[in-house]
Design an enzyme around this catalytic site. Structure first.
Site, PDB file in Angstrom:
ATOM      1  N   ILE A 221       0.771  -1.146  -0.082  1.00  0.00           N
ATOM      2  CA  ILE A 221       0.038   0.037   0.076  1.00  0.00           C
ATOM      3  C   ILE A 221       0.976   1.202  -0.066  1.00  0.00           C
ATOM      4  CG2 ILE A 221      -1.795   0.991   1.237  1.00  0.00           C
ATOM      5  CD1 ILE A 221      -2.006  -1.359   2.891  1.00  0.00           C
ATOM      6  N   HIS A 222       0.836   2.129  -0.944  1.00  0.00           N
ATOM      7  CA  HIS A 222       1.615   3.168  -1.039  1.00  0.00           C
ATOM      8  C   HIS A 222       0.985   4.597  -1.614  1.00  0.00           C
ATOM      9  CE1 HIS A 222       2.171   2.455  -5.367  1.00  0.00           C
ATOM     10  NE2 HIS A 222       2.678   3.791  -5.346  1.00  0.00           N
ATOM     11  N   ARG A 223      -0.061   4.291  -2.202  1.00  0.00           N
ATOM     12  CA  ARG A 223      -0.719   5.551  -3.059  1.00  0.00           C
ATOM     13  C   ARG A 223      -1.278   6.512  -2.047  1.00  0.00           C
ATOM     14  NH1 ARG A 223      -0.794   5.547  -8.513  1.00  0.00           N
ATOM     15  NH2 ARG A 223      -0.221   3.601  -9.694  1.00  0.00           N
ATOM     16  N   ARG A 258       5.585   6.197   3.424  1.00  0.00           N
ATOM     17  CA  ARG A 258       4.426   7.097   3.648  1.00  0.00           C
ATOM     18  C   ARG A 258       3.468   6.032   4.275  1.00  0.00           C
ATOM     19  NH1 ARG A 258       2.581   7.593  -1.877  1.00  0.00           N
ATOM     20  NH2 ARG A 258       3.674   9.311  -1.905  1.00  0.00           N
ATOM     21  N   ASP A 304      -1.876  -1.593  -4.285  1.00  0.00           N
ATOM     22  CA  ASP A 304      -2.469  -0.208  -5.086  1.00  0.00           C
ATOM     23  C   ASP A 304      -1.362   0.020  -5.942  1.00  0.00           C
ATOM     24  OD1 ASP A 304      -0.515   0.930  -3.380  1.00  0.00           O
ATOM     25  OD2 ASP A 304      -2.221   1.969  -2.354  1.00  0.00           O
TER      26      ASP A 304
END
Length: 384
Positions: A221-223, A258, A304
């Site tokens: 998950i990074h967006r 993030r 994602d």
């Protein structure tokens, strides 16, 4: 003998470092007398594990320049890149500038080059999510319309460009006013084939994390659309907890910086359940060879990331996409992946649907593993 054509490659995000390795490898092994590459790293990803490790691990030539831009708001980050790249392009006077994908480094590299009348080469052209609320969509559309040579990985990408008015006859040389468009296959397929065996020999991530092949789900998950909204991020983790309980499998999460920074904003109750569940395995970012090992041995991939969606397909794994749309529509239309956004109910339903499916097929959507060679051949022949 003619002097080699000088190509500046602009990279800034970890996936671009990996993509660039395919072109660098083709230049070194097949085109060393025709092409000279200068790598410029914008510093968009500045975490040691997100950049420096990849140059060492993938044997990519070290950047000739590093702008060390770091993170920031889109406008400020892109503006700093523009200023730095313009100075480098003026000093180096390249025959072309290569940009990849859809990041701020991509749009900055293309804009700085085209204003100096330097041909722009866009790799991964023509991809569309048809959602302009995504910064990446704006970047990829604008970059395509500034490019001289456009290399699209898929038939869908070619059709998107044709609908936007591009001639897709695939003949060069091109120009900014009349670009040449080619469907070339996907350079990440090149890389997945090349590094798969190396990963088998060198990666110890399964042993390090005490994982058994087929007995875990890989999730990334990074967006910012997911990480910067506590409710969405919490919903994803609630889904992961339920999937873990349903399946009995471990969930492996290499945490993007993030995501790690935003995790504490999730509801305390959810956080506590995550921390108490030994089968939710959260790690620091891992190298590309470890990523391949995890992808090859996972039972499913939840992500994602655009790159991991494709790599799931390359390694024949079902995939849940944590986005409302994807630019890789082929894998969704073919039934290999399902769109679930950040919706707990949809994510769990997608998992249940995919584990029951037993008729997966894998058409050659992404070429034959020689995209980088094709691109370099066109650079040699099409650039004036």
């Amino acid at each position: 003998m003619k002097n080699p054509k000088k190509i500046i490659t602009v990279i800034g995000a970890r996936p671009q470092i990996i993509k660039a390795s395919a072109i660098s490898r083709a230049i070194q092994t097949t085109f060393p007398e025709q092409l000279q590459e200068v790598i410029v790293h914008t510093g968009q990803h500045y975490d040691e594990n997100m950049s420096a490790l990849f140059f060492e691990e993938l044997h990519i030539p070290q950047p000739g320049y590093n702008l060390n831009i770091g993170s920031g708001l889109h406008g400020a980050q892109t503006g700093k890149m523009l200023e730095g790249l313009e100075q480098i392009f003026i000093a180096e006077r390249p025959d072309a500038v290569i940009v990849y994908g859809d990041t701020n480094s991509t749009i900055a590299g293309a804009l700085a080059a085209v204003k100096l009348h330097i041909p722009v080469v866009h790799i991964e052209a023509g991809l569309r999510s048809f959602n302009k609320s995504m910064p990446e969509e704006i970047n990829r559309i604008a970059c395509d319309h500034m490019s001289t040579l456009l290399f699209t990985p898929t038939r869908t990408g070619l059709e998107n460009l044709e609908k936007e008015g591009f001639s897709v006859e695939g003949t060069g040389p091109g120009s900014a006013d009349n670009p040449a468009v080619y469907q070339c296959g996907d350079i990440m397929y090149d890389n997945s084939l090349y590094f798969s065996t190396i990963s088998d020999e060198r990666s110890s991530v399964l042993t390090d994390l005490n994982l058994k092949p087929g007995d875990f789900v890989l999730c990334t998950i990074h967006r910012d659309a997911n990480t910067d909204h506590a409710e969405k991020l919490g919903s994803i983790f609630e889904a992961l907890l339920e999937i873990q309980q349903l399946s009995g499998k471990k969930i492996v999460l290499p945490l993007h910086p993030r995501t790690k920074g935003k995790l504490n904003e999730v509801k305390e109750e959810t956080l506590q359940r995550i921390r108490e569940n030994a089968s939710i395995v959260m790690t620091d970012p891992v190298g590309f060879l470890d990523v391949i090992a995890l992808e090859k041995n996972a039972s499913m991939i939840i992500t994602d990331s655009g790159g991991l969606q494709k790599e799931a397909y390359f390694f024949r794994k079902p995939c849940i996409i944590l986005r409302p749309q994807t630019e890789w529509v082929e894998i969704v239309e073919n039934g290999n992946a399902l769109l679930a956004d950040a919706d707990k109910t949809k994510i769990v339903a997608a998992y249940n649907r995919l584990i029951q499916k037993d008729d997966f097929t894998f058409p050659a959507f992404y070429g034959d593993g020689r995209a980088a060679f094709f691109i370099c051949e066109k650079l040699v022949n099409d650039l004036k």
